[in-house]
Design an enzyme around this catalytic site. Structure first.
Site, PDB file in Angstrom:
ATOM      1  N   ASP A   1      -3.736   6.360   3.094  1.00 35.29           N
ATOM      2  CA  ASP A   1      -3.002   5.208   3.610  1.00 35.29           C
ATOM      3  C   ASP A   1      -3.984   4.057   3.734  1.00 35.29           C
ATOM      4  O   ASP A   1      -5.166   4.263   4.038  1.00 35.29           O
ATOM      5  CB  ASP A   1      -2.375   5.531   4.964  1.00 35.29           C
ATOM      6  CG  ASP A   1      -1.180   6.468   4.852  1.00 35.29           C
ATOM      7  OD1 ASP A   1      -0.499   6.436   3.820  1.00 35.29           O
ATOM      8  OD2 ASP A   1      -0.930   7.216   5.809  1.00 35.29           O
TER       9      ASP A   1
ATOM     10  N   ASP B   1       4.857   5.076   0.475  1.00 38.79           N
ATOM     11  CA  ASP B   1       5.690   4.930   1.668  1.00 38.79           C
ATOM     12  C   ASP B   1       6.675   3.777   1.511  1.00 38.79           C
ATOM     13  O   ASP B   1       7.839   3.880   1.912  1.00 38.79           O
ATOM     14  CB  ASP B   1       4.821   4.704   2.903  1.00 38.79           C
ATOM     15  CG  ASP B   1       3.865   5.852   3.175  1.00 38.79           C
ATOM     16  OD1 ASP B   1       4.163   6.999   2.775  1.00 38.79           O
ATOM     17  OD2 ASP B   1       2.804   5.604   3.780  1.00 38.79           O
TER      18      ASP B   1
END
Length: 165
Positions: free
Chosen positions: A119, A141
């Protein structure tokens, strides 16, 4: 392959390629692990976060068994979503499902390659002397959330004729 199904496959492949390319660039070209956080705008930073859980860091696990279970659940979900996508009759739903599938596969590749999901995107805002920030996320995401929004839109606003079997 029907044109509608093709649009879902293209969405899945595009989401997967954009996700993996961004992560590879950040890890190996930009070298975010060595550089650390990088301010892009006053409200957006690039940071490196290794997510061993699922969305929003839920169910964090450092054990190989936990990681294997998460990958297995994700694999079953991708197969079920692919079946749904193959049976879908609307372009919006098919593209939404493709985005979810591409994002899920992108994050699963990370889990296999690194043992955690990469991330890197962090939005934040200063208000009344405090900093408020959102979860650190990645392009996979974003694709998953956009896919869910497309499915919701199709469910609520899609044409009734398009919804018929």
């Amino acid at each position: 392959m029907t044109p509608v199904l093709r649009s879902g496959v293209v969405a899945a492949v595009a989401a997967l390629i954009l996700d993996q390319a961004s992560k590879l660039w950040l890890l190996y070209v930009f070298d975010i692990g060595r550089r650390g956080a990088a301010r892009v705008t006053p409200f957006f930073d690039l940071v490196l976060a290794w997510n061993t859980g699922i969305s929003y860091g839920w169910f964090q696990t450092d054990s190989p068994v936990g990681a294997t279970i998460l990958v297995a659940v994700k694999a079953v979900a991708v197969v079920l979503l692919a079946i749904w996508m193959a049976r879908s009759h609307t372009r919006t739903a098919t593209i939404g499902l493709g985005l979810i599938i591409g994002g899920a596969i992108g994050n699963a590749i990370d889990r296999f390659a690194y043992g955690a999901v990469v991330d890197f995107a962090l939005f934040h805002v200063q208000f009344a002397g405090k900093t408020y920030s959102w979860y650190v996320f990645n392009i996979a995401d974003v694709a998953i959330v956009a896919g869910v929004i497309a499915l919701l839109y199709d469910s609520f606003f899609g044409t009734p004729a398009a919804k018929a079997p």
